[in-house]
Design a protein around this motif. Sequence first.
Motif, PDB file in Angstrom:
ATOM      1  N   THR A  28       0.848  -1.186   0.000  1.00 18.85           N
ATOM      2  CA  THR A  28       0.000   0.000   0.000  1.00 18.85           C
ATOM      3  C   THR A  28       0.887   1.241   0.000  1.00 18.85           C
ATOM      4  OG1 THR A  28      -0.066   0.253   2.392  1.00 18.85           O
ATOM      5  CG2 THR A  28      -1.618  -1.299   1.426  1.00 18.85           C
ATOM      6  N   PRO A  29       0.299   2.417  -0.310  1.00 17.52           N
ATOM      7  CA  PRO A  29       1.095   3.648  -0.289  1.00 17.52           C
ATOM      8  C   PRO A  29       1.817   3.891   1.026  1.00 17.52           C
ATOM      9  CG  PRO A  29      -0.994   4.025  -1.384  1.00 17.52           C
ATOM     10  CD  PRO A  29      -1.057   2.624  -0.814  1.00 17.52           C
ATOM     11  N   SER A  30       1.262   3.390   2.118  1.00 14.79           N
ATOM     12  CA  SER A  30       1.912   3.598   3.409  1.00 14.79           C
ATOM     13  C   SER A  30       3.011   2.572   3.679  1.00 14.79           C
ATOM     14  CB  SER A  30       0.866   3.534   4.534  1.00 14.79           C
ATOM     15  OG  SER A  30       0.214   2.282   4.517  1.00 14.79           O
ATOM     16  N   ASP A 127      -4.811   1.098  -9.845  1.00 16.17           N
ATOM     17  CA  ASP A 127      -3.617   1.255 -10.664  1.00 16.17           C
ATOM     18  C   ASP A 127      -3.966   0.958 -12.119  1.00 16.17           C
ATOM     19  OD1 ASP A 127      -2.039  -1.936  -9.741  1.00 16.17           O
ATOM     20  OD2 ASP A 127      -3.881  -1.493 -10.807  1.00 16.17           O
ATOM     21  N   SER A 128      -2.959   0.894 -12.968  1.00 14.61           N
ATOM     22  CA  SER A 128      -3.197   0.707 -14.396  1.00 14.61           C
ATOM     23  C   SER A 128      -2.136  -0.200 -15.008  1.00 14.61           C
ATOM     24  CB  SER A 128      -3.188   2.060 -15.119  1.00 14.61           C
ATOM     25  OG  SER A 128      -1.866   2.575 -15.186  1.00 14.61           O
ATOM     26  N   GLU A 129      -2.319  -0.519 -16.283  1.00 15.24           N
ATOM     27  CA  GLU A 129      -1.357  -1.355 -17.003  1.00 15.24           C
ATOM     28  C   GLU A 129       0.025  -0.702 -17.095  1.00 15.24           C
ATOM     29  OE1 GLU A 129      -3.497  -1.722 -20.691  1.00 15.24           O
ATOM     30  OE2 GLU A 129      -4.020  -3.787 -20.231  1.00 15.24           O
ATOM     31  N   THR A 130       0.063   0.613 -16.980  1.00  9.72           N
ATOM     32  CA  THR A 130       1.322   1.340 -17.141  1.00  9.72           C
ATOM     33  C   THR A 130       2.014   1.618 -15.804  1.00  9.72           C
ATOM     34  OG1 THR A 130       0.139   3.453 -17.116  1.00  9.72           O
ATOM     35  CG2 THR A 130       0.495   2.420 -19.266  1.00  9.72           C
ATOM     36  N   GLY A 134      -3.762   4.745  -9.370  1.00  9.58           N
ATOM     37  CA  GLY A 134      -5.017   5.454  -9.571  1.00  9.58           C
ATOM     38  C   GLY A 134      -5.266   6.450  -8.461  1.00  9.58           C
ATOM     39  N   ALA A 135      -6.228   7.339  -8.690  1.00 11.17           N
ATOM     40  CA  ALA A 135      -6.546   8.359  -7.699  1.00 11.17           C
ATOM     41  C   ALA A 135      -6.962   7.742  -6.367  1.00 11.17           C
ATOM     42  CB  ALA A 135      -7.656   9.268  -8.227  1.00 11.17           C
ATOM     43  N   LEU A 136      -7.683   6.620  -6.408  1.00 12.86           N
ATOM     44  CA  LEU A 136      -8.201   6.036  -5.178  1.00 12.86           C
ATOM     45  C   LEU A 136      -7.177   5.213  -4.415  1.00 12.86           C
ATOM     46  CD1 LEU A 136     -11.919   5.142  -5.961  1.00 12.86           C
ATOM     47  CD2 LEU A 136     -10.899   7.249  -5.082  1.00 12.86           C
ATOM     48  N   ALA A 137      -5.953   5.104  -4.931  1.00 11.85           N
ATOM     49  CA  ALA A 137      -4.889   4.487  -4.133  1.00 11.85           C
ATOM     50  C   ALA A 137      -4.673   5.280  -2.847  1.00 11.85           C
ATOM     51  CB  ALA A 137      -3.595   4.420  -4.933  1.00 11.85           C
ATOM     52  N   LEU A 186     -21.393   8.450   1.937  1.00 13.75           N
ATOM     53  CA  LEU A 186     -20.575   8.416   0.728  1.00 13.75           C
ATOM     54  C   LEU A 186     -19.683   7.183   0.824  1.00 13.75           C
ATOM     55  CD1 LEU A 186     -19.658   9.997  -1.875  1.00 13.75           C
ATOM     56  CD2 LEU A 186     -17.814  10.922  -0.444  1.00 13.75           C
ATOM     57  N   THR A 187     -19.730   6.320  -0.188  1.00 11.10           N
ATOM     58  CA  THR A 187     -18.973   5.077  -0.186  1.00 11.10           C
ATOM     59  C   THR A 187     -17.968   5.093  -1.332  1.00 11.10           C
ATOM     60  OG1 THR A 187     -20.867   3.859   0.727  1.00 11.10           O
ATOM     61  CG2 THR A 187     -19.131   2.574  -0.333  1.00 11.10           C
ATOM     62  N   LEU A 188     -16.687   4.958  -1.006  1.00 17.54           N
ATOM     63  CA  LEU A 188     -15.626   4.942  -2.013  1.00 17.54           C
ATOM     64  C   LEU A 188     -15.018   3.548  -2.068  1.00 17.54           C
ATOM     65  CD1 LEU A 188     -15.176   7.845  -0.134  1.00 17.54           C
ATOM     66  CD2 LEU A 188     -14.118   8.381  -2.320  1.00 17.54           C
ATOM     67  N   ILE A 189     -14.895   3.005  -3.276  1.00 18.40           N
ATOM     68  CA  ILE A 189     -14.442   1.620  -3.441  1.00 18.40           C
ATOM     69  C   ILE A 189     -13.308   1.537  -4.450  1.00 18.40           C
ATOM     70  CG2 ILE A 189     -15.138  -0.734  -4.027  1.00 18.40           C
ATOM     71  CD1 ILE A 189     -18.020   0.041  -3.458  1.00 18.40           C
ATOM     72  N   THR A 190     -12.267   0.793  -4.086  1.00 20.17           N
ATOM     73  CA  THR A 190     -11.196   0.493  -5.028  1.00 20.17           C
ATOM     74  C   THR A 190     -10.675  -0.912  -4.729  1.00 20.17           C
ATOM     75  OG1 THR A 190      -9.200   1.381  -6.077  1.00 20.17           O
ATOM     76  CG2 THR A 190      -9.270   1.420  -3.664  1.00 20.17           C
ATOM     77  N   CYS A 191      -9.632  -1.340  -5.433  1.00 14.65           N
ATOM     78  CA  CYS A 191      -9.092  -2.691  -5.287  1.00 14.65           C
ATOM     79  C   CYS A 191      -8.043  -2.750  -4.189  1.00 14.65           C
ATOM     80  CB  CYS A 191      -8.466  -3.151  -6.592  1.00 14.65           C
ATOM     81  SG  CYS A 191      -9.587  -3.078  -7.986  1.00 14.65           S
ATOM     82  N   ALA A 192      -7.787  -3.987  -3.735  1.00 17.26           N
ATOM     83  CA  ALA A 192      -6.797  -4.168  -2.676  1.00 17.26           C
ATOM     84  C   ALA A 192      -6.117  -5.533  -2.820  1.00 17.26           C
ATOM     85  CB  ALA A 192      -7.458  -4.054  -1.308  1.00 17.26           C
ATOM     86  N   PRO A 193      -4.841  -5.633  -2.365  1.00 11.61           N
ATOM     87  CA  PRO A 193      -4.123  -6.901  -2.397  1.00 11.61           C
ATOM     88  C   PRO A 193      -4.826  -7.950  -1.531  1.00 11.61           C
ATOM     89  CG  PRO A 193      -2.647  -5.060  -1.970  1.00 11.61           C
ATOM     90  CD  PRO A 193      -4.040  -4.546  -1.804  1.00 11.61           C
ATOM     91  N   PRO A 194      -4.496  -9.246  -1.727  1.00 10.15           N
ATOM     92  CA  PRO A 194      -3.431  -9.741  -2.604  1.00 10.15           C
ATOM     93  C   PRO A 194      -3.832  -9.748  -4.067  1.00 10.15           C
ATOM     94  CG  PRO A 194      -4.562 -11.569  -1.596  1.00 10.15           C
ATOM     95  CD  PRO A 194      -5.130 -10.336  -0.953  1.00 10.15           C
TER      96      PRO A 194
END
Length: 214
Positions: A28-30, A127-130, A134-137, A186-194
Amino acid sequence: MPSARSTSWILAAVAAICLAVAATLLLTPSGSPSPADFGSVPTAARPGTEVRDPPSQDAGRKVEPGEAAPSRVRIPRVGLEAEVVSVGLGANGDVAVPGDPAQVGWYRRGPAPGDRTGSAVLAGHVDSETDRLGALAALYDVRAGDPVTVERKRGKPLRYQVVARQLVPRDRLPEHLFRADGPPVLTLITCAPPYDREQGGYQNNLVVSARPVR
């Protein structure tokens, strides 16, 4: 409110957010393998319980769709500032998450930010292929109490405060995240490991909940 069948369809569609083609977010970013849960997610009121109007800038009225459409979301402390675009379902039945990882999609078939009741959902890629985050990271570094601002195409900006974050298996997203009734959130959703390429990508969703404030 969506039927049980349609709600299941929504849950399956949103799970597709995590079918990413990259694995850039190994940490994660942290810097930790996964973010820690905190807080309590606002859910629908119990049967027979009165639902109060939200303490929002709209004085409890139902916002018209054109006015309610969000245009930008900000969480200053973690550096999140992203354009919000309206999305529905794609031809394959998946939520049409914006292709640009810098954008966030508002699921327009559900409640809008500023509505009197229900969960307004914003979703996006982590994130992306490149190898671009992403913003929600930035959601990986939010804390309880962080202020969130949602700007709209018309009307005053809406203010929220982060109250919870939870890591959820991508195929087990709770139905209340897409509810049309109960207290506004307000609900914000993005992906997470693994990340498991053989299993289709990220295996979890990261869900951040924020309540409206005066």
